[in-house]
Design an enzyme around this catalytic site. Structure first.
Site, PDB file in Angstrom:
ATOM      1  CB  SER A   1      -0.966  -0.006   1.196  1.00 12.37           C
ATOM      2  OG  SER A   1      -1.925  -1.012   1.008  1.00 12.37           O
TER       3      SER A   1
ATOM      4  CB  THR B   1      -4.417  -5.215   5.643  1.00 18.63           C
ATOM      5  OG1 THR B   1      -4.427  -6.492   5.035  1.00 18.63           O
ATOM      6  CG2 THR B   1      -3.111  -4.999   6.383  1.00 18.63           C
TER       7      THR B   1
ATOM      8  CE  LYS C   1      -9.010  -6.302   4.814  1.00 15.02           C
ATOM      9  NZ  LYS C   1      -9.243  -6.945   3.519  1.00 15.02           N
TER      10      LYS C   1
ATOM     11  CD  GLU D   1     -25.555  -0.377   0.106  1.00 15.35           C
ATOM     12  OE1 GLU D   1     -25.224   0.429  -0.771  1.00 15.35           O
ATOM     13  OE2 GLU D   1     -26.441  -1.236  -0.037  1.00 15.35           O
TER      14      GLU D   1
ATOM     15  CG  ASP E   1     -10.953  -5.692   0.243  1.00 10.56           C
ATOM     16  OD1 ASP E   1      -9.991  -5.022  -0.180  1.00 10.56           O
ATOM     17  OD2 ASP E   1     -10.972  -6.219   1.368  1.00 10.56           O
TER      18      ASP E   1
ATOM     19  N   GLY F   1     -15.026 -16.249   3.304  1.00  9.36           N
ATOM     20  CA  GLY F   1     -14.460 -15.375   4.334  1.00  9.36           C
ATOM     21  C   GLY F   1     -14.742 -13.918   4.015  1.00  9.36           C
TER      22      GLY F   1
ATOM     23  CB  ALA G   1     -11.754 -11.674   0.301  1.00 11.26           C
TER      24      ALA G   1
ATOM     25  NE  ARG H   1     -11.316 -25.266   5.133  1.00 17.78           N
ATOM     26  CZ  ARG H   1     -10.173 -24.782   5.543  1.00 17.78           C
ATOM     27  NH1 ARG H   1      -9.034 -25.358   5.182  1.00 17.78           N
ATOM     28  NH2 ARG H   1     -10.122 -23.724   6.315  1.00 17.78           N
TER      29      ARG H   1
ATOM     30  N   GLY I   1      -4.711 -11.403  -8.078  1.00 20.87           N
ATOM     31  CA  GLY I   1      -5.430 -10.295  -7.455  1.00 20.87           C
ATOM     32  C   GLY I   1      -4.682  -8.980  -7.399  1.00 20.87           C
TER      33      GLY I   1
HETATM   34  P1  NDP Z   1     -10.553 -15.308   5.503  1.00 18.55           P
HETATM   35  O1  NDP Z   1      -9.575 -15.856   6.466  1.00 18.55           O
HETATM   36  O2  NDP Z   1     -11.648 -14.431   5.979  1.00 18.55           O
HETATM   37  O3  NDP Z   1     -11.259 -16.552   4.715  1.00 18.55           O
HETATM   38  C1  NDP Z   1     -10.492 -17.582   4.233  1.00 18.55           C
HETATM   39  C2  NDP Z   1     -11.344 -18.512   3.375  1.00 18.55           C
HETATM   40  O4  NDP Z   1     -10.482 -19.469   2.762  1.00 18.55           O
HETATM   41  C3  NDP Z   1     -12.392 -19.288   4.142  1.00 18.55           C
HETATM   42  O5  NDP Z   1     -13.551 -19.398   3.360  1.00 18.55           O
HETATM   43  C4  NDP Z   1     -11.721 -20.662   4.329  1.00 18.55           C
HETATM   44  O6  NDP Z   1     -12.659 -21.720   4.430  1.00 18.55           O
HETATM   45  C5  NDP Z   1     -10.988 -20.773   3.016  1.00 18.55           C
HETATM   46  N1  NDP Z   1      -9.828 -21.686   3.049  1.00 18.55           N
HETATM   47  C6  NDP Z   1      -8.669 -21.525   3.702  1.00 18.55           C
HETATM   48  N2  NDP Z   1      -7.840 -22.537   3.444  1.00 18.55           N
HETATM   49  C7  NDP Z   1      -8.486 -23.361   2.587  1.00 18.55           C
HETATM   50  C8  NDP Z   1      -8.144 -24.580   1.954  1.00 18.55           C
HETATM   51  N3  NDP Z   1      -6.960 -25.167   2.142  1.00 18.55           N
HETATM   52  N4  NDP Z   1      -9.050 -25.167   1.125  1.00 18.55           N
HETATM   53  C9  NDP Z   1     -10.259 -24.565   0.910  1.00 18.55           C
HETATM   54  N5  NDP Z   1     -10.637 -23.423   1.509  1.00 18.55           N
HETATM   55  C10 NDP Z   1      -9.762 -22.813   2.332  1.00 18.55           C
HETATM   56  O7  NDP Z   1      -9.674 -14.579   4.405  1.00 18.55           O
HETATM   57  P2  NDP Z   1     -10.115 -13.372   3.447  1.00 18.55           P
HETATM   58  O8  NDP Z   1     -11.473 -13.671   2.932  1.00 18.55           O
HETATM   59  O9  NDP Z   1      -9.870 -12.091   4.134  1.00 18.55           O
HETATM   60  O10 NDP Z   1      -9.034 -13.471   2.261  1.00 18.55           O
HETATM   61  C11 NDP Z   1      -9.085 -14.527   1.324  1.00 18.55           C
HETATM   62  C12 NDP Z   1      -7.959 -14.356   0.337  1.00 18.55           C
HETATM   63  O11 NDP Z   1      -8.166 -13.203  -0.458  1.00 18.55           O
HETATM   64  C13 NDP Z   1      -6.591 -14.188   1.006  1.00 18.55           C
HETATM   65  O12 NDP Z   1      -5.677 -14.998   0.334  1.00 18.55           O
HETATM   66  C14 NDP Z   1      -6.248 -12.734   0.799  1.00 18.55           C
HETATM   67  O13 NDP Z   1      -4.852 -12.560   0.622  1.00 18.55           O
HETATM   68  C15 NDP Z   1      -6.985 -12.423  -0.505  1.00 18.55           C
HETATM   69  N6  NDP Z   1      -7.371 -11.007  -0.581  1.00 18.55           N
HETATM   70  C16 NDP Z   1      -6.881 -10.296  -1.639  1.00 18.55           C
HETATM   71  C17 NDP Z   1      -7.200  -8.968  -1.764  1.00 18.55           C
HETATM   72  C18 NDP Z   1      -6.660  -8.197  -2.926  1.00 18.55           C
HETATM   73  O14 NDP Z   1      -6.738  -6.960  -2.899  1.00 18.55           O
HETATM   74  N7  NDP Z   1      -6.149  -8.853  -3.941  1.00 18.55           N
HETATM   75  C19 NDP Z   1      -8.057  -8.273  -0.776  1.00 18.55           C
HETATM   76  C20 NDP Z   1      -8.552  -9.138   0.275  1.00 18.55           C
HETATM   77  C21 NDP Z   1      -8.189 -10.456   0.361  1.00 18.55           C
HETATM   78  P3  NDP Z   1     -13.364 -22.086   5.839  1.00 18.55           P
HETATM   79  O15 NDP Z   1     -14.492 -21.099   6.018  1.00 18.55           O
HETATM   80  O16 NDP Z   1     -13.835 -23.468   5.658  1.00 18.55           O
HETATM   81  O17 NDP Z   1     -12.293 -21.946   6.903  1.00 18.55           O
END
Ligand code: NDP
Length: 303
Positions: free
Chosen positions: A46, A91, A95, A107, A131, A158, A160, A181, A269
């Site tokens: 950033s 980050t 968040k 919103e 995002d 999650g 994102a 998952r 991304g």
């Molecule tokens: P969270 O920790 O909130 O969510 C993670 C998600 O990944 C959950 O749904 C989890 O499933 C799933 N998960 C983790 N490991 C596995 C696996 N081995 N197999 C299947 N599912 C898996 O993370 P975020 O939502 O905040 O971020 C997700 C990704 O997006 C990150 O890699 C982050 O770097 C990227 N990101 C990129 C951005 C960008 O600007 N490019 C901005 C924001 C995020 P479960 O619910 O079952 O645990």
């Protein structure tokens, strides 16, 4: 100068410019201060992105990194505000805490229940989440893939994906399927967003019955550890785009599978990252930066 060398030179120039601006900020109390807060934070792009935007637009800002204590986000954010900070990018893992700290929640932040940007105006603390809009801008404007009338598969449920689904549905998609998952989390999300368009939830095994999607987005964190979510190759058969939200990792296992299975286009991304930063910049400064040079600078080839 060869393009790659020029890229490298401009990469180096940004931290130098940042240092110079920090100096300028100390000397000039009128310089507006911004920062990104997270933990860990050393990896954050950033400062580079916002400094490049500011330099291109002639905006007088200082932008730094703050490693927020895991048990002291609010104190660190308020200390920055009290030292005349104008805004923060937020980050992992802060968040949700940023959202809770805010006095005014826009919103997208309300929908996500999380903020990735704060704006300080007097005693007001405004929360936003860019995002999702950053992802949609990258897909439609930068990659040229319209979401209108498309079937979209989102892997993960999650933060994102929570932020991404409403702006995706707003682009008049035919259907969004959220596969996770932990199926119950996907079902909760689908339920929350059902008034915004056709959105369903499933587990990975259910995808075995699917013929294919137009756009497949990996919103899991699996690629951070070079792990492939258990997605069947058939989902990519007709895909115009396979998109991994993780950036800077080159050809992730997800993107490799997509390419081998016939996805027409693969992207990581990095564009989402730069586009969400641009939205925050507009929100704070009122001027829109050109994202293309910064995306080019940060792109790691998918090889
Ligand atoms: P969270 O920790 O909130 O969510 C993670 C998600 O990944 C959950 O749904 C989890 O499933 C799933 N998960 C983790 N490991 C596995 C696996 N081995 N197999 C299947 N599912 C898996 O993370 P975020 O939502 O905040 O971020 C997700 C990704 O997006 C990150 O890699 C982050 O770097 C990227 N990101 C990129 C951005 C960008 O600007 N490019 C901005 C924001 C995020 P479960 O619910 O079952 O645990």
């Amino acid at each position: 100068m060869p393009a790659r060398a020029a890229q490298l030179r401009s990469c180096l120039a940004v931290p130098l410019a940042l240092g110079a601006r920090r100096l300028a900020a100390r000397e000039n109390p009128m310089t507006d201060r911004y920062a990104v807060i997270g933990n860990p934070i050393a990896h954050s792009k950033s400062p580079l992105i916002h400094t490049a935007f500011a330099r291109a637009l002639g905006e007088d800002i200082e932008y730094t990194r703050i490693e927020g204590p895991l048990d002291g986000f609010a104190a660190a954010a308020l200390a920055f505000r009290d030292a005349l900070g104008k805004g923060l990018n937020v980050t992992v893992p802060f968040k949700v805490q940023a959202f809770e700290l805010a006095t005014d929640r826009h919103e997208a932040a309300r929908i996500a229940g999380a903020a990735n940007a704060l704006k300080f105006t007097g005693s007001r603390i405004e929360a936003e989440n860019f995002d999702g809009v950053g992802l949609v801008h990258d897909i439609e404007r930068n990659l040229g893939v319209s979401l209108r009338g498309r079937r979209v598969l989102c892997l993960g449920a999650g933060g994102a994906v929570r932020g991404a689904v409403p702006p995706i549905l707003a682009r008049a998609t035919t259907e969004v399927v959220i596969a996770n998952r932990t199926v119950a989390t996907a079902q909760t999300l689908a339920g929350q967003f059902s008034a915004r368009g056709r959105v369903t939830a499933c587990g990975y095994t259910d995808l075995a019955h699917e013929q294919g999607f137009d756009v497949v987005i990996n919103g899991t964190s699996a690629s951070l550890n070079a792990v492939l979510p258990p997605v069947p190759a058939a989902v990519f058969g007709n895909a115009a785009l396979a998109y991994d939200m993780v950036y800077g990792k080159g050809l992730t296992p997800f993107l490799r599978l997509a390419r081998e299975a016939g996805a027409a286009r693969c992207a990581d991304g990095v564009g989402m990252l730069v586009e969400q930063a641009a939205e925050a910049f507009v929100w704070w400064r009122g001027v829109r930066p050109d994202t293309r040079p910064v995306i080019d600078q940060l792109t790691v080839p998918l090889a």
